[in-house]
Design an enzyme around this catalytic site. Sequence first.
Site, PDB file in Angstrom:
ATOM      1  N   GLU A  19       1.711  -0.435  -5.056  1.00  0.00           N
ATOM      2  CA  GLU A  19       0.777   0.633  -5.371  1.00  0.00           C
ATOM      3  C   GLU A  19       1.672   1.854  -5.555  1.00  0.00           C
ATOM      4  OE1 GLU A  19      -3.396   2.469  -3.728  1.00  0.00           O
ATOM      5  OE2 GLU A  19      -1.798   2.153  -2.270  1.00  0.00           O
ATOM      6  N   ASP A  57       0.839  -1.191   0.000  1.00  0.00           N
ATOM      7  CA  ASP A  57       0.000   0.000   0.000  1.00  0.00           C
ATOM      8  C   ASP A  57       0.877   1.244   0.000  1.00  0.00           C
ATOM      9  OD1 ASP A  57      -2.707   1.262   0.455  1.00  0.00           O
ATOM     10  OD2 ASP A  57      -1.678   1.956   2.259  1.00  0.00           O
TER      11      ASP A  57
END
Length: 750
Positions: free
Chosen positions: A426, A390
Amino acid sequence: MTSAAEQRAPAGEPAAGSGQPAAANGVRRAVPPVPAVWPGAPTPLGARFRVGPDGVAGTNFALWAAGAEAVRVCLFDEHGRETRIPLTELTHEIWHGFVPGVMPGQRYGYRVDGRWDPWTGARWNPAKLLLDPYARAVDGEYASSGLSPEVYGHVRDWPDQSVADTVRDERDSAPYVPKGVVVHDDDDWSDDRRPKTPWADSVIYELHVRGFTKLHPGIPQELRGTYAGLAHPAAIEHLVKLGVTAVELLPVHQFAHEDHLLRRGLRNYWGYNSIGYFAPHAAYAASGTTGGQVGEFKRMVRALHAAGIEVILDVVYNHTAEAGELGPTLSLKGIDNRGYYRLQGDARRYADYTGCGNTLHVVQPQVLRLITDSLRYWVTEMGVDGFRFDLAAALARSMHDVDMLSPFLAVIAQDPVLRRVKLIAEPWDIGSGGYQVGAFPPLWTEWNDRYRNAVRDFWRHALPDVREMGYRLSGSSDLYAWGGRRPYASVNFVTAHDGFTLRDLVSYETKHNEANGENNRDGTDDNRSWNCGAEGETDDEDVRALRRRQLRNLLTTLLLSTGVPMLVAGDELGRTQRGNNNAYCQDNETSWLDWSLLEEPGWRALCELTSRLIALRHRHPVLRRRAFFSGRAQTADGLRDLAWFTARGAEMAEADWYAPAATLGMYLSGRDIPGRDERGAPVVDDSFLAVLHAGDGPTGFVLPGPPWADRYEVVVDTSAEEQDEPPGTVHRAGAEITVPARTVLLLRVA
């Protein structure tokens, strides 16, 4: 006058570290005898049970806390009575000690003493019980109605909020916070067989452990919403039938619920608020929270592996649940605030590249060690096969800027364990220069949001021309054809957990997040969606049929594109969140999969089409290439590995790429695909022509003649609700066929 830093909240309880614990109501408890503590060892970090050569069993505790003045490990019995044991050994900034007689299942935490000087970033407060960053299991939760003021290192309700974070709170937080659990598990995974699917052959399925199983009728009630539920044959049957090769689990690290959600009667559902990087989130365990969650998670991984499915974890190492200077003191903030977090020039404030109040300072050796130790633990001891990071750009920042030579990326690249697993970035954060799509080094794959945007815009007929679509369909060579990267560096997706579901993408033009309690201000407004003529659910059958067709178009496009496709659980069966594009706090039917949708013919047909497309992808290597297309002639007759055609049947000229168009033809040659098969022979496959037509009316399309083909057989036609198995209709090359409005045709060269 005293300064704010010298002010103290009324205690009403004995000072932390006094050795005299008290109940929350101030009633003193009996003090258990303090066990003996031996020097122990500074490694490994955490609480590790062992039996010494002299036969003495106990647990070694080791905690990095460089600036601390004292550290106590605190043991809790079944009645909540606390025993505080000083750790007096200090080796290389690690406080450690071996406590004989401390067995698996023991609940514990730390109290760390030091200076309270928020202006220099020092926030030590021994009144706060801290979770071990290396705890392998966590027992207990924070209050369901909101975080108690006792869990804050500062006085949360200080009258002057501008300086509240500088006033130390002396109240004991132990009754209000979860505890770590000593775990002993010597599983060597000798009976496990990891699938090890090559990147190019992968199909990823993003799912939520709780949401995927919570309403599944084939899973026993007591197992729904748990790791055991995901391991159940009924859950795995769907994954196998669908044909996915990997599940990407939304965060399963122990996480905390934000105070503002709890006060609104909501909970953090997605889990992007980590507080324990070694512990499986206890609320997802059917086997209890005193260590049983570890074995249950491992059994889930084994069951998925036995079905040929890899396990990828979505991990959140960019920030923690402690938020900014006004956030709670749960773990790292109280252990060594300056050592773990990025602080601003004004060290009282936190640098926030994540939008969550804090950012872990990954450049610091101890933080980098925490992250890599955690990653290796999940691979070697918990059996997982990869990670999706993330806000990975936040991890790649050196001093301030994103740096692809940063310590984090360098350590991952040379680590003998981590460089062999699947790594997905990401590739952005919210800081300056944080958008890094296409920039991560060759070891990494990336979520490709440019693919998402192009495909959404094409099917709502909003692209100014087809240049972007051409790149995205063929592997995004403009982003990834450098440094030895391959097409599978692009993880292609149309939807993810964050945003509209696929069904909502064709049902809503604006977000409907009122249930989140933020007056619909949260969530993105850039949805690139089209509601097909009506906002939300409707009884208009024409609109409903058009929406199902658009879903077929989007799924077909995704699964025919070069790169690694990622599906979101439930998109294949028409899951809706009723227009909520930020359902992070909806732990209810809004987010859970509604398996009854499979009883409706239209949604069942969509699921069957998805399964068929994935099977088609697995059968044909031309649809999952390991190298980029060259565009050059492969044979003397001029046949190329990739060619593009207009609706007139002519190869696209440069001007065609810049012209508005609703129709695009993509020819994929199966001759001499780069690579070798399992026996070392050249890879040869069928050739295909994909015709994508986003117009609102039918169009003619001239099928390219020799050398491209003599005949074409229809394999997929998204204008039809029910898909016939081949052999399908056969067309002569050079013929003009009619492509219905908003349709994908896949034709095999016959």
